[in-house]
Write a protein that holds these residues in place. Structure first.
Motif, PDB file in Angstrom:
ATOM      1  N   LEU A   1       0.807  -1.211   0.000  1.00 30.79           N
ATOM      2  CA  LEU A   1       0.000   0.000   0.000  1.00 30.79           C
ATOM      3  C   LEU A   1       0.850   1.276   0.000  1.00 30.79           C
ATOM      4  CD1 LEU A   1      -3.318   0.481   1.643  1.00 30.79           C
ATOM      5  CD2 LEU A   1      -1.604   2.116   2.335  1.00 30.79           C
TER       6      LEU A   1
ATOM      7  N   LEU B   1      -5.492  -2.078  -2.752  1.00 31.15           N
ATOM      8  CA  LEU B   1      -6.214  -1.161  -1.869  1.00 31.15           C
ATOM      9  C   LEU B   1      -5.750   0.282  -2.060  1.00 31.15           C
ATOM     10  CD1 LEU B   1      -6.371  -3.267   1.418  1.00 31.15           C
ATOM     11  CD2 LEU B   1      -8.274  -2.727  -0.134  1.00 31.15           C
TER      12      LEU B   1
ATOM     13  N   PRO C   1      -9.445   0.810  -4.193  1.00 35.53           N
ATOM     14  CA  PRO C   1      -9.942   0.209  -2.948  1.00 35.53           C
ATOM     15  C   PRO C   1     -11.123  -0.740  -3.141  1.00 35.53           C
ATOM     16  CG  PRO C   1      -9.558   2.553  -2.653  1.00 35.53           C
ATOM     17  CD  PRO C   1      -9.352   2.268  -4.105  1.00 35.53           C
TER      18      PRO C   1
END
Length: 188
Positions: free
Chosen positions: A68, A116, A120
């Protein structure tokens, strides 16, 4: 973004991805080398087996963050192409960590982190695919491959930008390729 800054971003993404969270936490908490216990894999699933759910969940969250953070930073620093390259480098770092002789995890949680960061809803859908498949099959490897394939397919169908299509296809294929030994075991 100049080439030097791009290379620095990608190298840092690789190094962050290569941080061996499962190895480090297992060594600190149990004094064990995770590569020599359980399945021998340096990932979240084996960490849950060896450390239990709370510490295994910590490994999972750390591995998600390894994907991420570089993807978000890459997007902020240089847009879509840099985002997917940074995410890919972090995944490659997780799978082939310099600190563990290039023998790492299978990349599922780190790939989820990249998804994500950039999409997302698609990331959460892939995670839901993983949960449902695990519930139906009771096989983590099957769930992981189903989630990776679903993520790759969803990006191909729903996202018009070519860098993302290429990047997430590579991500899906890497995760599936890393699970090949699981499927050879299932055949027996």
């Amino acid at each position: 973004m100049n080439i030097g800054f791009l290379l620095l971003t990608l190298v840092c993404s690789y190094l962050l991805g290569s941080f061996p969270s499962a190895y480090f936490i297992t060594k600190r908490v149990r004094g064990l080398d995770i590569r020599s216990v359980g399945s021998g894999n340096v990932g979240s699933t084996n960490a849950v087996r060896i450390l239990g759910l709370p510490l295994g969940a910590l490994v999972f969250v750390t591995d998600v963050l390894k994907g991420l953070i570089p993807a978000l930073l890459g997007k902020w620093l240089g847009g879509e192409s840099v985002a997917i390259l940074a995410g890919l480098c972090s995944l490659i770092g997780h799978i082939f960590p310099v600190w563990l002789e290039f023998k790492g995890g299978k990349g599922v949680a780190t790939a989820l982190g990249v998804a994500l960061a950039l999409f997302p809803v698609l990331g959460l859908t892939a995670f839901a695919t993983w949960v449902i498949t695990l519930f139906l099959t009771d096989r983590v490897a099957v769930a992981s491959v189903a989630a990776a394939a679903a993520l790759g397919a969803m990006v191909l169908v729903n996202i018009p930008l070519l860098p993302y299509k290429i990047g997430f296809t590579i991500i899906a294929l890497l995760v599936i390729w890393k699970h090949r030994s699981n499927f050879l075991t299932l055949k027996k």
